[in-house]
Design an enzyme around this catalytic site. Structure first.
Site, PDB file in Angstrom:
ATOM      1  CE1 TYR A  99      -3.264  -2.731   0.021  1.00 22.86           C
ATOM      2  CE2 TYR A  99      -3.889  -2.125   2.241  1.00 22.86           C
ATOM      3  CZ  TYR A  99      -4.083  -2.903   1.121  1.00 22.86           C
ATOM      4  OH  TYR A  99      -5.092  -3.834   1.100  1.00 22.86           O
ATOM      5  CE  LYS A 148       0.823 -17.826  -2.301  1.00 18.62           C
ATOM      6  NZ  LYS A 148       0.071 -19.079  -2.072  1.00 18.62           N
ATOM      7  CG  ASP A 195     -12.490  -6.409   5.833  1.00 17.56           C
ATOM      8  OD1 ASP A 195     -12.361  -5.887   6.961  1.00 17.56           O
ATOM      9  OD2 ASP A 195     -12.574  -5.754   4.785  1.00 17.56           O
ATOM     10  CG  ASP A 225      -2.739 -19.888  -0.432  1.00 17.55           C
ATOM     11  OD1 ASP A 225      -1.960 -19.844   0.539  1.00 17.55           O
ATOM     12  OD2 ASP A 225      -2.456 -20.507  -1.480  1.00 17.55           O
ATOM     13  CG  ASP A 279      -7.392  -4.147   3.836  1.00 13.58           C
ATOM     14  OD1 ASP A 279      -8.427  -4.149   4.505  1.00 13.58           O
ATOM     15  OD2 ASP A 279      -7.217  -3.372   2.868  1.00 13.58           O
TER      16      ASP A 279
END
Length: 357
Positions: free
Chosen positions: A140, A191, A251, A223, A247
Protein backbone atom coordinates in the site's frame (compact mmCIF):
# COMPACT_ATOMS: atom_id res chain seq x y z
CA UNK A 1 -5.72 16.21 31.36
CA UNK A 2 -6.02 13.57 28.61
CA UNK A 3 -6.99 14.99 25.23
CA UNK A 4 -8.85 13.17 22.47
CA UNK A 5 -9.45 14.25 18.87
CA UNK A 6 -12.80 13.20 17.40
CA UNK A 7 -12.96 12.78 13.61
CA UNK A 8 -16.55 11.84 12.64
CA UNK A 9 -15.73 11.54 8.94
CA UNK A 10 -18.26 10.61 6.27
CA UNK A 11 -21.36 8.50 5.67
CA UNK A 12 -22.59 6.96 8.90
CA UNK A 13 -19.51 8.30 10.71
CA UNK A 14 -21.17 11.35 12.29
CA UNK A 15 -24.20 9.30 13.39
CA UNK A 16 -22.23 6.62 15.20
CA UNK A 17 -19.70 9.12 16.56
CA UNK A 18 -22.48 11.06 18.26
CA UNK A 19 -23.45 7.90 20.18
CA UNK A 20 -19.84 7.25 21.17
CA UNK A 21 -19.60 10.84 22.43
CA UNK A 22 -22.66 10.27 24.63
CA UNK A 23 -21.02 7.17 26.09
CA UNK A 24 -17.75 9.06 26.61
CA UNK A 25 -19.62 11.80 28.47
CA UNK A 26 -21.08 9.21 30.86
CA UNK A 27 -17.80 7.43 31.67
CA UNK A 28 -15.95 10.74 31.81
CA UNK A 29 -18.19 11.82 34.66
CA UNK A 30 -18.67 8.41 36.29
CA UNK A 31 -14.95 7.64 36.51
CA UNK A 32 -13.72 11.26 36.78
CA UNK A 33 -11.50 10.80 33.72
CA UNK A 34 -11.24 14.55 32.95
CA UNK A 35 -10.88 13.82 29.23
CA UNK A 36 -11.02 16.86 26.98
CA UNK A 37 -12.23 16.49 23.38
CA UNK A 38 -12.01 18.49 20.20
CA UNK A 39 -13.26 17.85 16.69
CA UNK A 40 -11.56 17.77 13.30
CA UNK A 41 -12.18 16.94 9.66
CA UNK A 42 -10.84 13.99 7.68
CA UNK A 43 -11.85 12.37 4.40
CA UNK A 44 -14.74 13.58 2.29
CA UNK A 45 -15.90 16.14 4.84
CA UNK A 46 -12.43 17.69 4.75
CA UNK A 47 -12.45 17.72 0.94
CA UNK A 48 -15.79 19.56 0.96
CA UNK A 49 -14.53 22.13 3.46
CA UNK A 50 -10.87 22.53 2.48
CA UNK A 51 -10.33 20.74 -0.84
CA UNK A 52 -7.97 18.14 0.65
CA UNK A 53 -8.69 14.88 2.51
CA UNK A 54 -6.35 15.68 5.42
CA UNK A 55 -5.92 19.37 6.26
CA UNK A 56 -2.67 20.31 7.99
CA UNK A 57 -4.75 21.49 10.95
CA UNK A 58 -6.13 17.98 11.45
CA UNK A 59 -2.72 16.34 11.50
CA UNK A 60 -1.39 19.05 13.83
CA UNK A 61 -4.26 18.44 16.25
CA UNK A 62 -3.74 14.68 16.02
CA UNK A 63 -0.08 15.07 17.01
CA UNK A 64 -1.04 17.08 20.10
CA UNK A 65 -3.55 14.67 21.67
CA UNK A 66 -3.32 11.36 23.53
CA UNK A 67 -5.65 9.48 21.16
CA UNK A 68 -7.79 9.89 18.05
CA UNK A 69 -11.28 8.47 17.62
CA UNK A 70 -12.37 8.12 13.98
CA UNK A 71 -15.77 7.34 12.49
CA UNK A 72 -15.34 6.37 8.82
CA UNK A 73 -14.25 8.00 5.57
CA UNK A 74 -15.22 7.80 1.92
CA UNK A 75 -18.26 7.43 -0.29
CA UNK A 76 -19.38 7.56 -3.93
CA UNK A 77 -19.68 11.34 -3.79
CA UNK A 78 -15.89 11.59 -4.07
CA UNK A 79 -15.15 8.56 -6.28
CA UNK A 80 -14.50 10.62 -9.41
CA UNK A 81 -11.86 12.83 -7.84
CA UNK A 82 -8.20 12.45 -8.67
CA UNK A 83 -6.78 9.50 -6.73
CA UNK A 84 -4.40 11.74 -4.76
CA UNK A 85 -7.22 13.73 -3.15
CA UNK A 86 -9.79 11.00 -2.49
CA UNK A 87 -10.97 10.51 1.12
CA UNK A 88 -8.92 7.34 1.58
CA UNK A 89 -5.73 9.35 1.09
CA UNK A 90 -6.63 11.23 4.25
CA UNK A 91 -6.86 7.97 6.17
CA UNK A 92 -3.52 6.73 4.84
CA UNK A 93 -2.02 10.15 5.51
CA UNK A 94 -2.96 10.32 9.17
CA UNK A 95 -1.78 6.74 9.73
CA UNK A 96 1.56 7.63 8.20
CA UNK A 97 1.78 11.05 9.87
CA UNK A 98 1.25 9.55 13.33
CA UNK A 99 3.42 6.50 12.49
CA UNK A 100 0.56 4.14 13.39
CA UNK A 101 2.33 0.98 12.32
CA UNK A 102 0.44 -1.58 14.43
CA UNK A 103 -3.22 -2.29 13.71
CA UNK A 104 -4.99 -4.48 16.27
CA UNK A 105 -8.28 -5.96 15.10
CA UNK A 106 -10.08 -8.31 17.47
CA UNK A 107 -12.59 -10.81 16.11
CA UNK A 108 -14.74 -11.66 19.10
CA UNK A 109 -18.03 -13.52 18.87
CA UNK A 110 -20.45 -12.46 21.58
CA UNK A 111 -22.39 -15.48 22.79
CA UNK A 112 -25.61 -13.57 22.13
CA UNK A 113 -24.69 -13.22 18.44
CA UNK A 114 -23.34 -16.70 17.60
CA UNK A 115 -26.45 -17.47 15.57
CA UNK A 116 -25.93 -14.32 13.48
CA UNK A 117 -22.69 -15.66 12.00
CA UNK A 118 -22.65 -17.08 8.48
CA UNK A 119 -20.99 -20.18 9.98
CA UNK A 120 -22.56 -22.74 12.30
CA UNK A 121 -22.81 -21.48 15.87
CA UNK A 122 -20.58 -24.24 17.23
CA UNK A 123 -17.73 -23.09 14.95
CA UNK A 124 -17.79 -19.48 16.17
CA UNK A 125 -19.21 -19.61 19.69
CA UNK A 126 -16.44 -18.39 21.99
CA UNK A 127 -14.31 -17.16 19.08
CA UNK A 128 -11.61 -14.73 20.24
CA UNK A 129 -8.92 -13.89 17.66
CA UNK A 130 -6.60 -10.90 17.55
CA UNK A 131 -5.21 -9.94 14.15
CA UNK A 132 -2.07 -7.77 14.29
CA UNK A 133 -1.66 -6.06 10.93
CA UNK A 134 1.35 -4.01 9.85
CA UNK A 135 -0.21 -0.74 8.77
CA UNK A 136 2.32 1.69 7.29
CA UNK A 137 4.37 -0.45 4.91
CA UNK A 138 3.98 -3.17 2.33
CA UNK A 139 2.33 -2.85 -1.05
CA UNK A 140 0.00 0.00 0.00
CA UNK A 141 2.97 2.33 0.53
CA UNK A 142 5.77 0.76 -1.53
CA UNK A 143 7.49 2.73 -4.27
CA UNK A 144 7.65 2.80 -7.25
CA UNK A 145 3.97 2.60 -8.10
CA UNK A 146 1.71 3.98 -10.78
CA UNK A 147 0.15 3.47 -14.21
CA UNK A 148 2.09 4.05 -17.40
CA UNK A 149 2.20 2.97 -21.04
CA UNK A 150 4.76 0.25 -21.67
CA UNK A 151 6.94 -0.29 -24.73
CA UNK A 152 4.21 -2.36 -26.39
CA UNK A 153 1.80 0.57 -26.12
CA UNK A 154 -0.31 -1.08 -23.40
CA UNK A 155 -1.25 0.63 -20.17
CA UNK A 156 0.40 -1.08 -17.24
CA UNK A 157 -0.30 -0.73 -13.53
CA UNK A 158 2.44 -1.54 -11.03
CA UNK A 159 2.95 -1.57 -7.27
CA UNK A 160 5.87 -2.54 -5.07
CA UNK A 161 5.58 -4.98 -2.17
CA UNK A 162 8.42 -3.94 0.12
CA UNK A 163 9.33 -4.55 3.78
CA UNK A 164 12.62 -3.95 5.54
CA UNK A 165 13.87 -5.85 8.55
CA UNK A 166 13.16 -3.08 11.07
CA UNK A 167 9.53 -2.79 9.96
CA UNK A 168 9.03 -6.52 10.38
CA UNK A 169 10.74 -6.57 13.78
CA UNK A 170 8.61 -3.81 15.27
CA UNK A 171 5.27 -5.35 14.23
CA UNK A 172 6.56 -8.78 15.21
CA UNK A 173 7.32 -7.61 18.74
CA UNK A 174 3.82 -6.16 19.10
CA UNK A 175 2.38 -9.51 18.01
CA UNK A 176 4.60 -11.60 20.31
CA UNK A 177 3.82 -9.33 23.26
CA UNK A 178 0.09 -9.58 22.50
CA UNK A 179 0.26 -13.37 22.30
CA UNK A 180 2.17 -13.47 25.58
CA UNK A 181 -0.74 -11.65 27.29
CA UNK A 182 -3.32 -14.01 25.79
CA UNK A 183 -2.95 -17.76 25.15
CA UNK A 184 0.66 -17.82 24.00
CA UNK A 185 0.04 -18.80 20.37
CA UNK A 186 1.11 -16.71 17.38
CA UNK A 187 0.52 -17.57 13.71
CA UNK A 188 2.56 -15.55 11.22
CA UNK A 189 0.87 -15.37 7.81
CA UNK A 190 2.89 -14.84 4.63
CA UNK A 191 3.34 -16.05 1.05
CA UNK A 192 6.94 -17.13 1.38
CA UNK A 193 6.60 -19.73 -1.39
CA UNK A 194 6.15 -16.91 -3.93
CA UNK A 195 7.13 -13.49 -2.54
CA UNK A 196 10.67 -12.62 -1.49
CA UNK A 197 9.42 -9.85 0.80
CA UNK A 198 7.64 -12.49 2.85
CA UNK A 199 10.61 -14.85 2.79
CA UNK A 200 12.35 -12.12 4.79
CA UNK A 201 9.19 -11.70 6.89
CA UNK A 202 9.30 -15.37 7.91
CA UNK A 203 13.05 -15.29 8.64
CA UNK A 204 12.68 -12.28 10.93
CA UNK A 205 9.71 -13.79 12.77
CA UNK A 206 11.73 -16.93 13.42
CA UNK A 207 14.61 -14.84 14.76
CA UNK A 208 12.29 -12.93 17.10
CA UNK A 209 10.84 -16.16 18.44
CA UNK A 210 14.07 -16.78 20.36
CA UNK A 211 13.18 -13.80 22.58
CA UNK A 212 9.75 -15.24 23.35
CA UNK A 213 10.21 -18.88 24.39
CA UNK A 214 6.80 -18.79 26.10
CA UNK A 215 5.03 -18.10 22.78
CA UNK A 216 4.41 -20.87 20.24
CA UNK A 217 5.14 -19.52 16.74
CA UNK A 218 3.66 -21.15 13.65
CA UNK A 219 3.57 -20.09 10.00
CA UNK A 220 0.81 -20.30 7.40
CA UNK A 221 0.49 -19.22 3.77
CA UNK A 222 -2.17 -16.55 3.33
CA UNK A 223 -4.40 -18.61 1.03
CA UNK A 224 -4.47 -21.45 3.55
CA UNK A 225 -5.07 -18.96 6.38
CA UNK A 226 -8.15 -17.63 4.58
CA UNK A 227 -9.45 -21.17 4.20
CA UNK A 228 -8.71 -22.10 7.82
CA UNK A 229 -10.50 -19.01 9.12
CA UNK A 230 -13.77 -20.25 7.66
CA UNK A 231 -13.07 -23.93 8.30
CA UNK A 232 -11.81 -23.96 11.89
CA UNK A 233 -11.48 -20.37 13.15
CA UNK A 234 -10.97 -21.21 16.83
CA UNK A 235 -7.58 -22.76 16.06
CA UNK A 236 -6.16 -19.21 16.00
CA UNK A 237 -5.20 -16.98 18.91
CA UNK A 238 -3.06 -14.13 17.51
CA UNK A 239 -2.35 -13.69 13.80
CA UNK A 240 0.39 -11.34 12.56
CA UNK A 241 0.73 -10.38 8.92
CA UNK A 242 1.53 -7.60 6.48
CA UNK A 243 -0.63 -4.71 5.37
CA UNK A 244 -2.46 -6.22 2.40
CA UNK A 245 -2.95 -9.71 3.82
CA UNK A 246 -4.08 -8.21 7.13
CA UNK A 247 -6.61 -6.01 5.37
CA UNK A 248 -8.20 -9.05 3.74
CA UNK A 249 -7.98 -11.57 6.58
CA UNK A 250 -9.33 -9.20 9.22
CA UNK A 251 -12.46 -8.59 7.14
CA UNK A 252 -12.95 -12.34 6.76
CA UNK A 253 -12.54 -12.77 10.51
CA UNK A 254 -14.94 -9.91 11.14
CA UNK A 255 -17.78 -11.62 9.31
CA UNK A 256 -17.31 -14.79 11.35
CA UNK A 257 -18.58 -12.85 14.35
CA UNK A 258 -21.96 -12.08 12.81
CA UNK A 259 -21.37 -8.51 11.66
CA UNK A 260 -18.46 -6.22 10.92
CA UNK A 261 -20.66 -3.63 12.63
CA UNK A 262 -19.61 -5.11 15.98
CA UNK A 263 -15.85 -4.88 15.64
CA UNK A 264 -13.50 -2.10 16.78
CA UNK A 265 -9.84 -1.59 15.92
CA UNK A 266 -6.78 0.16 17.31
CA UNK A 267 -3.82 1.55 15.39
CA UNK A 268 -0.83 2.32 17.60
CA UNK A 269 2.58 3.95 17.35
CA UNK A 270 5.72 3.47 19.47
CA UNK A 271 4.61 5.89 22.17
CA UNK A 272 1.19 4.32 22.68
CA UNK A 273 -0.72 7.10 20.96
CA UNK A 274 -3.42 5.46 18.89
CA UNK A 275 -6.23 6.01 16.44
CA UNK A 276 -9.36 3.99 17.11
CA UNK A 277 -12.05 3.24 14.57
CA UNK A 278 -14.72 0.67 13.67
CA UNK A 279 -13.65 -2.01 11.22
CA UNK A 280 -16.60 -1.21 8.95
CA UNK A 281 -16.68 1.54 6.34
CA UNK A 282 -18.82 4.63 5.87
CA UNK A 283 -21.86 2.67 4.59
CA UNK A 284 -23.18 5.50 2.39
CA UNK A 285 -26.19 3.39 1.39
CA UNK A 286 -27.67 3.74 4.88
CA UNK A 287 -26.18 7.10 5.91
CA UNK A 288 -28.71 9.48 7.42
CA UNK A 289 -31.35 6.79 7.96
CA UNK A 290 -30.67 6.26 11.66
CA UNK A 291 -30.24 2.50 11.26
CA UNK A 292 -26.45 2.08 11.52
CA UNK A 293 -25.02 -0.08 14.30
CA UNK A 294 -23.04 2.19 16.68
CA UNK A 295 -21.59 -0.65 18.79
CA UNK A 296 -18.29 -0.97 16.89
CA UNK A 297 -17.80 2.77 17.34
CA UNK A 298 -18.60 2.51 21.05
CA UNK A 299 -16.28 -0.49 21.43
CA UNK A 300 -13.55 1.49 19.65
CA UNK A 301 -13.97 4.07 22.41
CA UNK A 302 -13.49 1.24 24.91
CA UNK A 303 -10.24 0.17 23.18
CA UNK A 304 -9.05 3.77 23.27
CA UNK A 305 -9.62 3.97 27.02
CA UNK A 306 -7.85 0.65 27.54
CA UNK A 307 -4.80 0.98 25.28
CA UNK A 308 -3.92 4.68 25.07
CA UNK A 309 -5.49 6.21 28.18
CA UNK A 310 -4.95 3.22 30.52
CA UNK A 311 -8.46 3.48 31.97
CA UNK A 312 -9.26 -0.22 32.32
CA UNK A 313 -12.25 0.21 34.66
CA UNK A 314 -14.00 2.60 32.28
CA UNK A 315 -13.23 0.38 29.29
CA UNK A 316 -14.59 -2.69 31.03
CA UNK A 317 -17.73 -0.81 32.04
CA UNK A 318 -18.41 -0.03 28.37
CA UNK A 319 -17.78 -3.64 27.35
CA UNK A 320 -20.16 -4.85 30.06
CA UNK A 321 -22.80 -2.33 29.00
CA UNK A 322 -22.66 -3.53 25.39
CA UNK A 323 -23.02 -7.14 26.53
CA UNK A 324 -25.97 -6.19 28.75
CA UNK A 325 -27.72 -4.47 25.84
CA UNK A 326 -27.30 -7.59 23.72
CA UNK A 327 -28.72 -9.64 26.60
CA UNK A 328 -31.80 -7.45 26.39
CA UNK A 329 -32.33 -8.66 22.81
CA UNK A 330 -31.82 -5.27 21.19
CA UNK A 331 -30.51 -5.52 17.63
CA UNK A 332 -29.78 -3.20 14.72
CA UNK A 333 -30.50 -4.61 11.27
CA UNK A 334 -27.01 -6.03 10.66
CA UNK A 335 -27.22 -8.35 13.70
CA UNK A 336 -30.97 -8.98 13.67
CA UNK A 337 -32.20 -12.54 14.26
CA UNK A 338 -35.61 -14.05 14.92
CA UNK A 339 -37.18 -13.12 18.23
CA UNK A 340 -35.03 -10.05 18.82
CA UNK A 341 -36.12 -6.41 19.08
CA UNK A 342 -35.18 -4.14 16.16
CA UNK A 343 -33.74 -0.74 17.12
CA UNK A 344 -31.97 2.09 15.34
CA UNK A 345 -28.76 3.97 15.99
CA UNK A 346 -30.19 6.35 18.59
CA UNK A 347 -32.07 3.63 20.46
CA UNK A 348 -28.99 1.45 20.67
CA UNK A 349 -27.00 4.37 22.00
CA UNK A 350 -29.76 5.09 24.53
CA UNK A 351 -29.60 1.49 25.75
CA UNK A 352 -25.81 1.55 26.23
CA UNK A 353 -25.99 4.84 28.10
CA UNK A 354 -28.75 3.47 30.33
CA UNK A 355 -26.76 0.32 31.06
CA UNK A 356 -23.76 2.44 32.08
CA UNK A 357 -25.86 4.61 34.37
Amino acid sequence: MPKVLLLPGDGIGPEIMSQAERVLDVVNEKFDLQIETEHGLLGGSAIDAHGVPMPEETLLKAKQVDAVLLGAVGGPKWDNLDREIRPEKGLLGIRSGLELFANLRPALTYSQLASASSLRAELVSGLDILIVRELTGGIYFGQPRGIHTNDAGDREGFNTYRYDESEIKRIGRVAFESARKRNGRLCSVDKANVLEATVLWREVMNELAADYPDVELTHMYVDNAAMQLVKEPKQFDVIVTGNMFGDILSDIAAMLTGSIGMLPSASLNHSGVGMYEPCHGSAPDIAGQGVANPLAMILSLSMMLRYSLKQEAAAQAIDDAVSAVLDQGLRTGDIMTDGMTAVGTQEMGDAVVAALQ
